[in-house]
Design a protein around this motif. Sequence first.
Motif, PDB file in Angstrom:
ATOM      1  N   ASP A   1       0.825  -1.204   0.000  1.00 15.61           N
ATOM      2  CA  ASP A   1       0.000   0.000   0.000  1.00 15.61           C
ATOM      3  C   ASP A   1       0.861   1.258   0.000  1.00 15.61           C
ATOM      4  O   ASP A   1       1.964   1.264   0.547  1.00 15.61           O
ATOM      5  CB  ASP A   1      -0.895   0.034   1.243  1.00 15.61           C
ATOM      6  CG  ASP A   1      -1.950  -1.047   1.208  1.00 15.61           C
ATOM      7  OD1 ASP A   1      -1.932  -1.935   2.078  1.00 15.61           O
ATOM      8  OD2 ASP A   1      -2.782  -1.009   0.293  1.00 15.61           O
ATOM      9  N   THR A   2       0.337   2.293  -0.605  1.00 10.73           N
ATOM     10  CA  THR A   2       0.990   3.594  -0.563  1.00 10.73           C
ATOM     11  C   THR A   2       0.844   4.200   0.827  1.00 10.73           C
ATOM     12  O   THR A   2      -0.225   4.110   1.449  1.00 10.73           O
ATOM     13  CB  THR A   2       0.353   4.531  -1.595  1.00 10.73           C
ATOM     14  OG1 THR A   2       0.734   4.101  -2.900  1.00 10.73           O
ATOM     15  CG2 THR A   2       0.793   5.972  -1.399  1.00 10.73           C
TER      16      THR A   2
ATOM     17  N   ARG B   1       5.011   1.913  -4.087  1.00 10.59           N
ATOM     18  CA  ARG B   1       5.667   0.631  -3.863  1.00 10.59           C
ATOM     19  C   ARG B   1       7.174   0.723  -4.007  1.00 10.59           C
ATOM     20  O   ARG B   1       7.923   0.049  -3.288  1.00 10.59           O
ATOM     21  CB  ARG B   1       5.119  -0.428  -4.821  1.00 10.59           C
ATOM     22  CG  ARG B   1       3.678  -0.777  -4.586  1.00 10.59           C
ATOM     23  CD  ARG B   1       3.260  -1.959  -5.412  1.00 10.59           C
ATOM     24  NE  ARG B   1       1.863  -2.307  -5.195  1.00 10.59           N
ATOM     25  CZ  ARG B   1       1.276  -3.368  -5.731  1.00 10.59           C
ATOM     26  NH1 ARG B   1       1.960  -4.187  -6.506  1.00 10.59           N
ATOM     27  NH2 ARG B   1      -0.001  -3.616  -5.490  1.00 10.59           N
ATOM     28  N   LEU B   2       7.629   1.544  -4.930  1.00 13.40           N
ATOM     29  CA  LEU B   2       9.062   1.714  -5.130  1.00 13.40           C
ATOM     30  C   LEU B   2       9.504   3.022  -4.481  1.00 13.40           C
ATOM     31  O   LEU B   2       8.788   4.017  -4.544  1.00 13.40           O
ATOM     32  CB  LEU B   2       9.401   1.736  -6.619  1.00 13.40           C
ATOM     33  CG  LEU B   2       9.039   0.482  -7.420  1.00 13.40           C
ATOM     34  CD1 LEU B   2       9.363   0.685  -8.893  1.00 13.40           C
ATOM     35  CD2 LEU B   2       9.769  -0.727  -6.864  1.00 13.40           C
TER      36      LEU B   2
ATOM     37  N   CYS C   1      -1.075  10.309   9.027  1.00 19.30           N
ATOM     38  CA  CYS C   1      -0.563   9.242   8.192  1.00 19.30           C
ATOM     39  C   CYS C   1      -1.750   8.515   7.576  1.00 19.30           C
ATOM     40  O   CYS C   1      -2.789   8.345   8.234  1.00 19.30           O
ATOM     41  CB  CYS C   1       0.270   8.286   9.041  1.00 19.30           C
ATOM     42  SG  CYS C   1       0.851   6.812   8.178  1.00 19.30           S
ATOM     43  N   ALA C   2      -1.603   8.089   6.328  1.00 18.76           N
ATOM     44  CA  ALA C   2      -2.691   7.399   5.655  1.00 18.76           C
ATOM     45  C   ALA C   2      -2.136   6.293   4.767  1.00 18.76           C
ATOM     46  O   ALA C   2      -0.982   6.357   4.328  1.00 18.76           O
ATOM     47  CB  ALA C   2      -3.515   8.373   4.819  1.00 18.76           C
ATOM     48  N   ALA C   3      -2.978   5.301   4.474  1.00 16.68           N
ATOM     49  CA  ALA C   3      -2.592   4.197   3.599  1.00 16.68           C
ATOM     50  C   ALA C   3      -3.674   3.990   2.553  1.00 16.68           C
ATOM     51  O   ALA C   3      -4.870   4.038   2.864  1.00 16.68           O
ATOM     52  CB  ALA C   3      -2.396   2.921   4.402  1.00 16.68           C
ATOM     53  N   GLY C   4      -3.234   3.788   1.309  1.00 15.24           N
ATOM     54  CA  GLY C   4      -4.222   3.591   0.251  1.00 15.24           C
ATOM     55  C   GLY C   4      -3.572   3.549  -1.103  1.00 15.24           C
ATOM     56  O   GLY C   4      -2.527   2.909  -1.289  1.00 15.24           O
TER      57      GLY C   4
END
Length: 121
Positions: free
Chosen positions: A32-33, A53-54, A96-99
């Motif tokens: 996840d970003t 991802r990279l 902070c966030a993930a998605g």
Amino acid sequence: QVRLVESGGGLVQPGGSLRLSCAASGLDFSIDTAGWFRQAPGKERQFVASIGRLPINTLYKHFVEGRFIISRDKDKNMAFLQMTSLKPEDTAVYYCAAGKYSQLSKDYTYWGQGCQVTVSS
């Protein structure tokens, strides 16, 4: 259950530095970003930076380019935001966030509780 926990905020003088950390559980930051957003009092939440991802896949809002660096530790499943040359206008609650790899808050599924960053002399 997904959980994001920010730490590292605080009070710093103009020109100073802080490093925010985001510890993730229940999701994989290597997939996840990870993104950072901020919200100042009376203002809308705004995008700050994200990392895909990279490591080369990073996005920055123009007002932090050259001052903030986003990074990620896959082994620890954590994301970081190194902030330097801080200005009073950087004062905000940082989230902070993930998605998905995006600058749009709607593309992030999971959010931390936020941590306060105050830049003041």
